[in-house]
Design a protein around this motif. Structure first.
Motif, mmCIF file in Angstrom:
data_model
loop_
_atom_site.group_PDB
_atom_site.id
_atom_site.type_symbol
_atom_site.label_atom_id
_atom_site.label_comp_id
_atom_site.label_asym_id
_atom_site.label_seq_id
_atom_site.Cartn_x
_atom_site.Cartn_y
_atom_site.Cartn_z
ATOM 1 N N ILE A 199 29.581 -30.728 -10.313
ATOM 2 C CA ILE A 199 28.644 -30.564 -9.102
ATOM 3 C C ILE A 199 29.096 -31.222 -7.960
ATOM 4 N N GLU A 200 29.961 -32.365 -8.363
ATOM 5 C CA GLU A 200 30.441 -33.281 -7.069
ATOM 6 C C GLU A 200 31.490 -32.203 -6.436
ATOM 7 N N GLY A 201 32.073 -31.380 -7.097
ATOM 8 C CA GLY A 201 33.000 -30.458 -6.371
ATOM 9 C C GLY A 201 32.323 -29.318 -5.616
ATOM 10 N N GLN A 202 31.425 -28.875 -6.416
ATOM 11 C CA GLN A 202 30.595 -27.555 -5.903
ATOM 12 C C GLN A 202 29.850 -28.006 -4.358
ATOM 13 N N LYS A 203 29.582 -29.186 -4.348
ATOM 14 C CA LYS A 203 28.894 -29.775 -2.913
ATOM 15 C C LYS A 203 29.661 -29.817 -1.739
ATOM 16 N N SER A 204 31.007 -29.496 -1.990
ATOM 17 C CA SER A 204 31.970 -29.149 -0.757
ATOM 18 C C SER A 204 31.787 -28.191 -0.119
ATOM 19 N N ILE A 205 30.881 -27.227 -0.683
ATOM 20 C CA ILE A 205 30.563 -25.813 0.037
ATOM 21 C C ILE A 205 29.871 -26.093 1.411
ATOM 22 N N VAL A 206 29.007 -27.163 1.137
ATOM 23 C CA VAL A 206 28.161 -27.207 2.104
ATOM 24 C C VAL A 206 28.711 -28.083 3.381
ATOM 25 N N TYR A 207 29.746 -28.803 2.639
ATOM 26 C CA TYR A 207 30.699 -29.826 3.764
ATOM 27 C C TYR A 207 31.265 -28.707 4.727
#
Length: 420
Positions: A215-223
């Motif tokens: 999940i920590e990696g996937q949040k980079s999409i919105v970053y």
């Protein structure tokens, strides 16, 4: 960093890693960002856009301070994932009825799906713990992403795949990357239950969405979306939902940006499911507080074919925090929307197109105003499911509104002129 249970809120050090709390709840990773300065972070993230051949050339590890600050670089398994396009499309905005629609093409990731953003972090974390054997259960995209990163990390991957209602393209990609693929009679949920019980004794590191590091990696999409738009997000972010890890990561990333002062307000989130596999939308539309699993889900958008999404409680938090909405769309609505996304020159697999179909429905119902702006997350590449392309465009029984059949003709001037 620490682990926090979503259900009982018990806290544990991140070093004492587990997938689930003793109470059965999933873990979140909580960061302490109090020492970080937003303006300095913006400069660091901007400077890293010029990186080449280092972990920071990745559109995930560019934001390492917000994702996994303490991980030594030697454990990072990366293929410079992220860095995917954000495209404005007049064709799609005309179709949905919005003033402006942008498409975030996670389909441009190395393995062809958004899963790479999370998988690089999960495999890197597992590697740091000494694991060499990685596992997942998957309807397709997770398995191919895991197989790719496990190979990059010098490890092995063991993938559990339901033996029906999946895309063979994704299975073949997984095999090509070297995974051992185990096909079983059952559903995605059956695979999850099996390795939750047995992964420890088999020495397998789990890379599904129950793993908080993914999940920590996937949040980079919105970053990335925020950085591309000069830290000003649209009114809405529209996202498809299967296991619901993506909407979970989206919500977590949005809260990070807001708490750091990198954005001044949260966009609203619209979560779209397919009608044949929509347990979360049904829970929301019926006003229930608990999800009722669907024992036999089916949608042609195979990546959404999940009847008991493990991350539903985290997803609910995202919907509540962003004043979000849910919606379900038919397979025909998904496939018609996919045909237009393909025609726009961007392309996507069926599950991705649920976002465009859902946005169109929400605008028509005046849930989303036509003057509001939106980003639709496209989660997978159009070649992930070539059967869907063939069935829509070449099958005589297709009901596709935007069907584009092959035209046979003799090579004469009059025949060809008649086709132009």
């Amino acid at each position: 960093m620490k682990l926090v249970c979503v259900d009982c809120h018990k806290e544990s050090p991140a070093e004492s890693f587990a997938y689930q709390c003793e109470c059965g709840g999933l873990f979140d990773i909580a960061h302490d960002f109090r020492h970080l300065d937003a303006e300095q972070l913006k400069r660091v993230f901007h400077d890293r856009l010029s990186e080449r051949m280092t972990p920071y050339a990745s559109g995930v590890w560019r934001y390492k301070e917000l994702i996994f600050p303490d991980l030594p670089e030697e454990y990072i398994a990366t293929k410079y994932e992220g860095n995917t396009g954000l495209y404005a499309s007049e064709l799609i905005s005309s179709y949905t009825g919005n003033r402006q629609v942008m498409l975030k093409a996670q389909s441009e990731n190395p393995s062809g799906s958004f899963k790479d953003n999370g998988m690089t972090v999960a495999v890197s974390h597992g590697r740091s713990l000494g694991y060499r054997r990685f596992t997942c259960t998957s309807t397709g995209n997770t398995s191919s992403s895991l197989a790719m990163y496990a190979s990059i990390a010098g490890g092995e991957s063991y993938v559990f795949v339901p033996n029906k209602n999946i895309s063979l393209n994704k299975v073949m990609q997984t095999l090509a990357y070297g995974a051992k693929v185990i096909s079983f009679d059952g559903t995605y949920d059956d695979g999850i239950r099996f390795y939750e019980q047995h992964s420890k004794e088999l020495g397998l590191y789990i890379c599904n969405s129950i793993n908080p590091f993914r999940i920590e990696g996937q949040k980079s999409i919105v970053y990335e979306i925020a950085q591309y738009l000069d830290w000003k997000l649209p009114d809405w972010v529209v996202i498809p939902g299967g296991a619901l890890s993506n909407v979970t990561a989206l919500g977590k990333g949005l809260q990070d940006l807001k708490s750091l002062g990198l954005i001044d307000k949260l966009p609203r989130v619209a979560l779209i499911q397919a009608e044949g596999a929509s347990p979360f939308h049904r829970m929301m539309s019926e006003g229930r507080s608990e999800l009722i699993p669907e024992p036999a889900p089916y949608t042609r958008a195979s990546a959404l074919n999940i009847g008991n999404p493990p991350s539903w409680k985290k997803a609910l938090r995202t919907i509540e925090e962003t004043r979000g909405v849910t919606c379900s769309v038919t397979d025909q609505e998904i496939l018609d929307a996919k045909a237009l996304v393909d025609k726009s020159g961007i392309g996507c697999e069926p599950a991705s197109a649920a976002t465009v179909a859902g946005l169109r429905k929400l605008v028509s119902r005046q849930v989303i105003d036509k003057d509001e702006t939106a980003v639709c997350i496209l989660t997978g590449n159009m070649l992930k499911d070539t059967d869907a392309l063939r069935e829509y465009h070449l099958d005589e029984s297709s009901n596709g509104t935007f069907r584009n059949a092959i035209h046979g003709a003799e090579l004469t001037l009059s025949n060809i002129a008649g086709l132009l």
